[in-house]
Scaffold this active site. Sequence first.
Site, PDB file in Angstrom:
ATOM      1  N   HIS A 151       0.755  -1.422   0.078  1.00  0.00           N
ATOM      2  CA  HIS A 151      -0.143   0.106   0.049  1.00  0.00           C
ATOM      3  C   HIS A 151       0.746   1.200  -0.080  1.00  0.00           C
ATOM      4  O   HIS A 151       0.596   2.296  -0.724  1.00  0.00           O
ATOM      5  CB  HIS A 151      -1.072   0.025   0.975  1.00  0.00           C
ATOM      6  CG  HIS A 151      -2.066  -1.007   0.934  1.00  0.00           C
ATOM      7  ND1 HIS A 151      -2.668  -1.804   1.993  1.00  0.00           N
ATOM      8  CD2 HIS A 151      -2.993  -1.117  -0.114  1.00  0.00           C
ATOM      9  CE1 HIS A 151      -3.743  -2.184   1.480  1.00  0.00           C
ATOM     10  NE2 HIS A 151      -3.838  -2.216   0.190  1.00  0.00           N
ATOM     11  N   GLU A 165     -20.897   1.086 -14.733  1.00  0.00           N
ATOM     12  CA  GLU A 165     -19.874   0.356 -13.827  1.00  0.00           C
ATOM     13  C   GLU A 165     -20.755  -1.117 -13.528  1.00  0.00           C
ATOM     14  O   GLU A 165     -20.020  -1.867 -12.834  1.00  0.00           O
ATOM     15  CB  GLU A 165     -19.728   0.968 -12.717  1.00  0.00           C
ATOM     16  CG  GLU A 165     -20.856   1.722 -11.877  1.00  0.00           C
ATOM     17  CD  GLU A 165     -20.448   2.565 -10.938  1.00  0.00           C
ATOM     18  OE1 GLU A 165     -19.401   2.686 -10.457  1.00  0.00           O
ATOM     19  OE2 GLU A 165     -21.242   3.374 -10.423  1.00  0.00           O
ATOM     20  N   ASP A 188     -15.118  -0.368 -11.163  1.00  0.00           N
ATOM     21  CA  ASP A 188     -16.035  -1.377 -10.848  1.00  0.00           C
ATOM     22  C   ASP A 188     -16.511  -2.168 -11.789  1.00  0.00           C
ATOM     23  O   ASP A 188     -16.941  -3.051 -11.779  1.00  0.00           O
ATOM     24  CB  ASP A 188     -17.393  -0.388 -10.034  1.00  0.00           C
ATOM     25  CG  ASP A 188     -17.137  -0.184  -8.769  1.00  0.00           C
ATOM     26  OD1 ASP A 188     -16.255  -0.871  -8.124  1.00  0.00           O
ATOM     27  OD2 ASP A 188     -18.003   0.663  -8.117  1.00  0.00           O
ATOM     28  N   CYS A 208     -14.301   7.706 -16.234  1.00  0.00           N
ATOM     29  CA  CYS A 208     -13.691   8.302 -15.358  1.00  0.00           C
ATOM     30  C   CYS A 208     -13.121   7.320 -14.508  1.00  0.00           C
ATOM     31  O   CYS A 208     -12.697   7.524 -13.530  1.00  0.00           O
ATOM     32  CB  CYS A 208     -14.658   8.913 -14.226  1.00  0.00           C
ATOM     33  SG  CYS A 208     -16.149   7.968 -13.680  1.00  0.00           S
TER      34      CYS A 208
END
Length: 576
Positions: free
Chosen positions: A189, A431, A455, A502
């Site tokens: 991360h 999505e 997504d 996006c």
Amino acid sequence: MKQLIRGIPAAQGFTQGPIFIWQDVDLIMPEPYPCSNPIQAWKKIQAAIESASVEIEQLRSKVLLDAGKEQAAIFDAHLMMANDEALHEMVKGLLEEGINPEAAWMNSINTFAEMLESLSDELLKARSVDVRDVGKRVLACLLGKSLIVNALKEKSVIVARDLAPSQTATIDRSLALAFCIAEGGPTSHTAILAKALGIPAIVGLGEDILKLKPGEIVWVDANAGNVIVQPEEDEQRAFFQRRSSADRQQAADLETAFEPARTLDGFQVEVVANIGGVEDAKTALAHGADGVGLFRTEFIYLNRQSMPTFEMQVDIYRQVVTVMDGRPLVVRTLDIGGDKQVDYLGIIQEPNPFLGWRGIRMISEKPEILRNQFCALLKAGQGSDLRIMLPMVSQLEEVIQARQLSNEALDWVKSEIPGWTARLQYGIMVEVPSAALMIEHFAPLVDFFSIGTNDLTQYTLAVDRMNGRVSGLASPFHPAVLKLIERTVRVAHQHNKWVGMCGELAGEISAVPFLLGIGLDEFSMSAAAIPAVKRVIRQIKTADCIPIAAWALNLSSAAEVCAYLQSELKRLTTNI
């Protein structure tokens, strides 16, 4: 004496500067003492978990604004870890055995972390850092201690054995020249956040990096994964040449970022930004954004005990509208759900949160929230180019009900503000695969579509992007995902509707030929990616991209698609 330390590139960039050695907070465990009241001890731990959860939510909101939704999701996982039932049961069992609460908590955390560390899967191994991060935060709350001790005072190269996500998130990004990490991998991360924040990072540098002295000057080539101490003259020249070349390209891109994104054969697209607030909007314009393609509004609702007031919403939206000064502003209505517990909205933890009560699905039980947001957006958006879109749409009925609420809001704002006007459009996010497969039915109800590839990839491939064991399968370059994207654009254009994107794919340089080839109208991305994407668009012809897109759709794997598109992009731009 010259020293070269090699690691793994995690986030590209070149820099040089003094070392700042990151010191972990030393939380001293109390001497073991008997737990005579397990119930009371568990209540003490619960209170610490609740306090830690508040801190994690605050970190999540900061990262949401600084780096975006994908990176903020790291802290959703942290919240789930802190509230994991299996972990709690283990702790309770140790309390029943008479072990004191601090030791019971950390013993359980260490057991979970060691279990992950013993696995062969690198992604899962990397998640052990998250478990220990959460464990330490709760322990600090148990001991009444603070975890904030590493305050940067000057621009520095941060050296650490490892950095937990919460530590990376608290660092002043304006003073962090680079991250040089002894452990970790490119899937850690720290690597993910560094890339999102635009900070050069190298991981896996080993013990040698920890032997360097604070204040010692190092040269960091994060593109190659090298840290150099006292480089020789020829190495210094090579470093500066590489850095200069990268800087010149970046500067050239930024210098031309305000020019239209028009291909060599005259096809022009909008290149716009994903933002989380007014500061992001300013940054976007400074990087040449033609407007905003995704304004995430959910941060307004997070880390609160009650709904934001109507006036508060209007004020925040108006600030962004003012900054955009008539440029296109695409606003996504509240996208929050089962994976984020917001008590005042009635959201609870669900077994399958990404398939649960989230996004537009809230309209069935709480239509007043969307109506209120519509009213605030319309009031704030007077005179603007306002484009409102709905997230997580999978059913026609959701759009029909939302349009009814938006019409009510429009009637209200016109009665409240005589002469109110705006260039107003309504759209939906694509999505969920059902939306992509039903575009022709949605088209009469909307003005535009915006493809959320993150997504869409997750739902198309049935891959939980937060699950380390399978997240590597979630590539937006997968042919199945590309076919849904192509279908969305093609069918929407047949119905005279424009289409934007996006998701992460919109900011990928190698994806530009494919997206131009299928006729995408709008590319929305992080501000930092805008100048380079615009440059690439201006270097190629749409006519050359059409057969490239067609060929990519016939390939059989994400790896094949990536290799092919990279090769074709190089071919198209070689002579520029």
